[in-house]
Enzyme design. Structure first.
Site, PDB file in Angstrom:
ATOM      1  N   PHE A   1      45.524  29.991  47.808  1.00 25.69           N
ATOM      2  CA  PHE A   1      46.412  30.198  48.955  1.00 25.69           C
ATOM      3  C   PHE A   1      46.915  31.643  48.966  1.00 25.69           C
ATOM      4  O   PHE A   1      47.412  32.143  47.966  1.00 25.69           O
ATOM      5  CB  PHE A   1      47.598  29.227  48.889  1.00 25.69           C
ATOM      6  CG  PHE A   1      48.587  29.440  49.998  1.00 25.69           C
ATOM      7  CD1 PHE A   1      48.225  29.195  51.318  1.00 25.69           C
ATOM      8  CD2 PHE A   1      49.857  29.925  49.738  1.00 25.69           C
ATOM      9  CE1 PHE A   1      49.125  29.411  52.358  1.00 25.69           C
ATOM     10  CE2 PHE A   1      50.758  30.143  50.771  1.00 25.69           C
ATOM     11  CZ  PHE A   1      50.392  29.894  52.083  1.00 25.69           C
ATOM     12  N   GLN A   2      46.777  32.296  50.106  1.00 30.00           N
ATOM     13  CA  GLN A   2      47.172  33.697  50.302  1.00 30.00           C
ATOM     14  C   GLN A   2      46.489  34.648  49.315  1.00 30.00           C
ATOM     15  O   GLN A   2      47.046  35.677  48.949  1.00 30.00           O
ATOM     16  CB  GLN A   2      48.700  33.853  50.256  1.00 30.00           C
ATOM     17  CG  GLN A   2      49.358  33.195  51.481  1.00 30.00           C
ATOM     18  CD  GLN A   2      50.811  33.569  51.677  1.00 30.00           C
ATOM     19  OE1 GLN A   2      51.516  33.846  50.722  1.00 30.00           O
ATOM     20  NE2 GLN A   2      51.271  33.565  52.923  1.00 30.00           N
TER      21      GLN A   2
ATOM     22  N   MET B   1      47.763  57.985  78.137  1.00 30.18           N
ATOM     23  CA  MET B   1      46.688  58.892  77.738  1.00 30.18           C
ATOM     24  C   MET B   1      45.320  58.297  78.078  1.00 30.18           C
ATOM     25  O   MET B   1      44.416  59.005  78.527  1.00 30.18           O
ATOM     26  CB  MET B   1      46.788  59.205  76.238  1.00 30.18           C
ATOM     27  CG  MET B   1      45.834  60.285  75.771  1.00 30.18           C
ATOM     28  SD  MET B   1      46.076  61.860  76.640  1.00 30.18           S
ATOM     29  CE  MET B   1      47.231  62.697  75.563  1.00 30.18           C
TER      30      MET B   1
ATOM     31  N   GLU C   1      55.144  43.654  57.792  1.00 31.75           N
ATOM     32  CA  GLU C   1      54.760  44.592  56.742  1.00 31.75           C
ATOM     33  C   GLU C   1      54.292  45.926  57.317  1.00 31.75           C
ATOM     34  O   GLU C   1      54.460  46.976  56.691  1.00 31.75           O
ATOM     35  CB  GLU C   1      53.660  44.001  55.852  1.00 31.75           C
ATOM     36  CG  GLU C   1      54.127  42.874  54.942  1.00 31.75           C
ATOM     37  CD  GLU C   1      54.107  41.507  55.618  1.00 31.75           C
ATOM     38  OE1 GLU C   1      53.832  41.423  56.835  1.00 31.75           O
ATOM     39  OE2 GLU C   1      54.381  40.503  54.926  1.00 31.75           O
TER      40      GLU C   1
ATOM     41  N   LYS D   1      50.781  37.326  39.962  1.00 28.01           N
ATOM     42  CA  LYS D   1      52.072  36.651  39.802  1.00 28.01           C
ATOM     43  C   LYS D   1      52.353  36.344  38.329  1.00 28.01           C
ATOM     44  O   LYS D   1      53.494  36.451  37.872  1.00 28.01           O
ATOM     45  CB  LYS D   1      52.076  35.365  40.636  1.00 28.01           C
ATOM     46  CG  LYS D   1      53.464  34.839  40.909  1.00 28.01           C
ATOM     47  CD  LYS D   1      53.437  33.718  41.941  1.00 28.01           C
ATOM     48  CE  LYS D   1      54.834  33.188  42.218  1.00 28.01           C
ATOM     49  NZ  LYS D   1      54.811  32.098  43.203  1.00 28.01           N
TER      50      LYS D   1
END
Lengths: 183, 576
Positions: free
Chosen positions: B128-129, B491, B66, B178
């Protein structure tokens, strides 16, 4: 130099805005002394009253950041001299036989406090005033066996004419030209 | 696309009944979205199922992470000035967007991210999630909201697009449960063009512009600093007209790069920590500083207490919160850069400042002798990053989009890449996100398919998101990837050398074989370490039909100069 500022924020009534506003203080490591939220005199518009102790420049910058949030209508900041402000404090005292009631009543009269309710063997005393005043009453009630104490956040109104009303009217005139969807 | 938008328009009247998930797709089409970057998962599956039926109209780019999706969307937004769109699922899908959101917020990039969320009855149950992405993303979004009812989807998306693209742009996130995706609604779509609490563009105050014009006309050593505000408001021509009419030298921030052609005679270079010598030095000598669409970031200003104290400051800015935030302004011109510059140019007199401009050239000559010459035309055996960029300029005729990551290679690319066109420099400026480049380059290529897109990446940053080679392979987007490999986090190593007595704590990398990795992903690749083969290797890369990865082994311990060390004043800029 740090001093007390009252920040007044007018917002749309949306979930999560409190979080967005308080995050501005967290990010800049500014401690919020008190915060109250309520409906304002304008339907659908909420009013937050936030008290902080900070230097003026930092305060004015955080106010701009708050105002930048898209669902905030306007944010103001006031010094103590520019507002009339008050808090409410409640005190719980146990009414047992040893309580010197005349002496207690005398303290209450002196402070302009009153017994709001007697519940069972307790009484709840209420007092409105500045933080200093409610704190002084706390000190004076302590010897009477204080069982509980709570103080609200500050509520405040500026001691000048509100410019928010004019601002809101201008916004609403402008909004008529745009599609307003209530999401 | 037009036909479909029209169809959607006609169906508005019918108020067609459909699922929330389909309303998401139709709303995006109504906003003119053609490409979405994303990654499916449980809580956003209904949206992906609806997407199945719109494969012709809405292209979905399946990234490998993602974070890759959101950086790709950023890359696309930066070259098109249109909002990038991202889908992700709930929980880890959503939290993986956070770095990209923070990057887009600080770099004012318009994004609309749509995340799936667990069904509303499960909210707050640690399902869940499930994660509270609204709270998590709050400080890194311009606006976010959770939708729990299907009928709210079109208006939430309309508001999201309006907020992301108006005023100072930024990322927004809509979290859709959902059950709202499954539920049906009577769909109609109205674009949002404003709402009560939000004033995206302050009204221009003519009196302030007039005052600024008088100040600018009276200035002996005026100096313009421009930032990304020029690109975001598409004010490139207005900036050029202002600069040319007033004869004032102009320098740019990293995000302002390419808003003005690099070879313009009044373009005097880059500001800030690794910027050019002249603009840093002369910031503390100018008498009027005119800042346009930039925010006086600490990497630009160095020590604020010793920054342009002698100058009167005029700040043209769309975001009121930027005024006086870092540098105290004498005249603030609030508004859109394009409109502000138009009016300001019309009120300023024609002028030239040849002697003052000459000072920039004189200091540039010093920088050229001490830094630039050695970097671009080195006489030592090891390859420098600068000479690679110089050759890319030549091979692309300064017409490429150059996408960079963060670190030494980024500063070198910004210093030496030359541009003729605007929206050609895509980099993570404010947040400094390693791993930004590869996916952003993919997004940039998909957003500007007709242009050459060159990704310049360090060996460290490449390994943060190299899985997106898979996406580049799958889409066959012809991104040209140059890894400037010094086997160091360059750097950080430079800082360790200069400020930490050369204690190279955890900065040396033992790298994998990048060519094999690239070929494993099906992307043609080669490696070059000798100067005599560099030109040919770069040409092979550019000429290759499709994506290509070229590893260039560069000098291990080169430093980027000039440098304004942290806490120093801009006038203390060091050449070595």
């Amino acid at each position: 130099m740090k001093e007390t500022f009252t920040i007044v924020v007018f917002t749309e009534n949306k979930i999560g805005l409190l979080n967005r506003i308080s995050a501005q203080f967290t990010q800049r490591h500014i401690n919020i002394e008190s915060l109250t939220a309520s409906e304002s005199e304008y339907p659908g518009i909420h009013r937050f009253t936030i008290v902080i102790n900070e230097d003026e420049e930092k305060t004015r910058k955080v106010v701009k950041q708050i105002e930048k949030q898209v669902e905030v209508l306007k944010a103001y900041c006031f010094k103590d001299s520019e507002t009339v402000h008050s808090e409410i404090a409640l005190y719980k005292i146990k009414m047992d036989p040893s309580l010197d009631r005349p002496k207690l009543d005398n303290v209450l009269i002196t402070h302009g406090a009153f017994v709001q309710e007697q519940v069972g063997s307790f009484m709840i005393i209420a007092k409105t005033g500045t933080k200093e005043e409610t704190h002084q009453l706390f000190e004076d009630l302590y010897p009477f066996g204080l069982q509980g104490f709570v103080r609200s956040g500050r509520v405040s109104l500026s001691n000048t004419m509100s410019t928010f009303k004019t601002y809101l009217q201008a916004l609403e005139t402008h909004s008529k030209e745009i599609i307003t969807d209530n999401f | 696309m037009d036909t479909l938008t029209k169809t959607v328009g006609e169906k508005q009247i019918e108020k067609q009944s459909m699922a929330g998930s389909e309303a998401v797709i139709r709303s995006l089409l109504a906003e003119g979205v053609e490409t979405v970057f994303g990654y499916p998962g449980g809580a956003i599956m209904p949206v992906y199922d609806s997407l199945w039926h719109f494969q012709e109209e809405l292209k979905h780019i399946l990234t490998r992470h993602e974070q890759g999706a959101i950086h790709a969307a950023q890359g696309m937004a930066r070259v098109t000035n249109k909002p990038g769109v991202v889908f992700a699922t709930s929980g880890p899908g959503a939290t993986n967007l956070i770095t990209g959101l923070a990057d887009a917020k600080i770099d004012s990039t318009p994004l609309v991210c749509i995340t799936g969320q667990v069904a509303s009855p499960l909210l707050g149950t640690d399902a869940f999630q499930e994660t509270d992405i609204i709270s998590i993303s709050m400080p890194v979004t311009k606006w976010n909201t959770q939708v729990t009812k299907a009928e709210d989807i079109p208006s939430a998306i309309a508001k999201a697009f309006y907020i992301a693209t108006s005023g100072r742009p930024g990322p927004v996130l809509i979290d859709i449960t959902k059950d709202a995706q499954f539920a049906s609604l009577d769909f109609s779509y109205k674009k949002c063009n404003g709402f009560r609490s939000y004033v995206p563009k302050p009204a221009l105050d003519h009196d302030e512009v007039e005052k600024a014009a008088r100040l600018i006309d009276s200035a002996k050593k005026p100096f313009i600093l421009f930032g990304q505000g020029i690109i975001l408001s598409e004010a490139e021509n207005e900036l050029k007209a202002f600069v040319e009419k007033t004869g004032i030298p102009a320098a740019w921030t990293v995000l302002g790069l390419s808003a003005m052609p690099t070879d313009h005679p009044l373009n005097v270079g880059m500001l800030g920590m690794h910027g050019n010598y002249a603009p840093n030095k002369l910031t503390n000598e100018c008498d009027v500083l005119i800042a346009v669409g930039m925010r006086f970031d600490d990497r630009v200003t160095g020590d604020l207490s010793r920054y342009a104290k002698q100058a009167k400051v005029v700040h043209l800015e769309i975001d009121p919160a930027e005024i006086d935030k870092n540098v105290k302004t004498d005249i603030a011109i609030l508004g859109d850069a394009k409109e502000s510059l138009q009016l300001l140019t019309s009120l300023c007199s024609e002028n030239n400042h040849d002697d003052w401009v000459q000072k920039f050239h004189d200091l540039k000559a010093i920088e050229y002798d001490q830094v630039i010459q050695k970097e671009l035309n080195p006489d030592k055996p090891g390859l420098t990053m600068g000479e690679v960029i110089r050759r890319v300029n030549g091979l692309t005729d300064s017409e490429a989009v150059v996408v960079t990551d963060v670190g030494q290679h980024q500063m070198v690319a910004c210093r030496y890449a030359t541009f003729k066109q605007t929206k050609s420099n895509v980099t993570s400026g404010g947040l400094g996100t390693m791993g930004f480049c590869l996916p952003a380059a993919l997004g940039a290529k998909l957003g500007a398919p007709e242009r050459a897109v060159v990704a310049v990446i360090g060996d460290g940053g490449f390994q943060m998101t190299l899985q997106e080679l898979g996406t580049i392979f799958q889409t066959n987007a012809a991104v040209k990837i140059i890894i400037l490999n010094n086997n160091f986090l360059g750097m950080v190593r430079q800082w360790q050398q200069l400020f930490f007595d050369k204690r190279y704590s955890s900065t040396e990398l033992v790298n994998p074989d990048f060519v094999t990795i690239s070929k494993g992903f099906g992307i043609e690749a080669s490696s070059v370490s000798e100067r005599q083969y560099l030109d040919a290797a770069l040409k092979t890369m550019m000429d290759h039909d499709g994506p290509y990865l070229l590893e260039v082994m560069v000098e291990k311990e080169d430093n980027v100069f000039p440098m304004v060390p942290t806490g120093a004043s801009v006038e203390d800029v060091r050449l070595s």
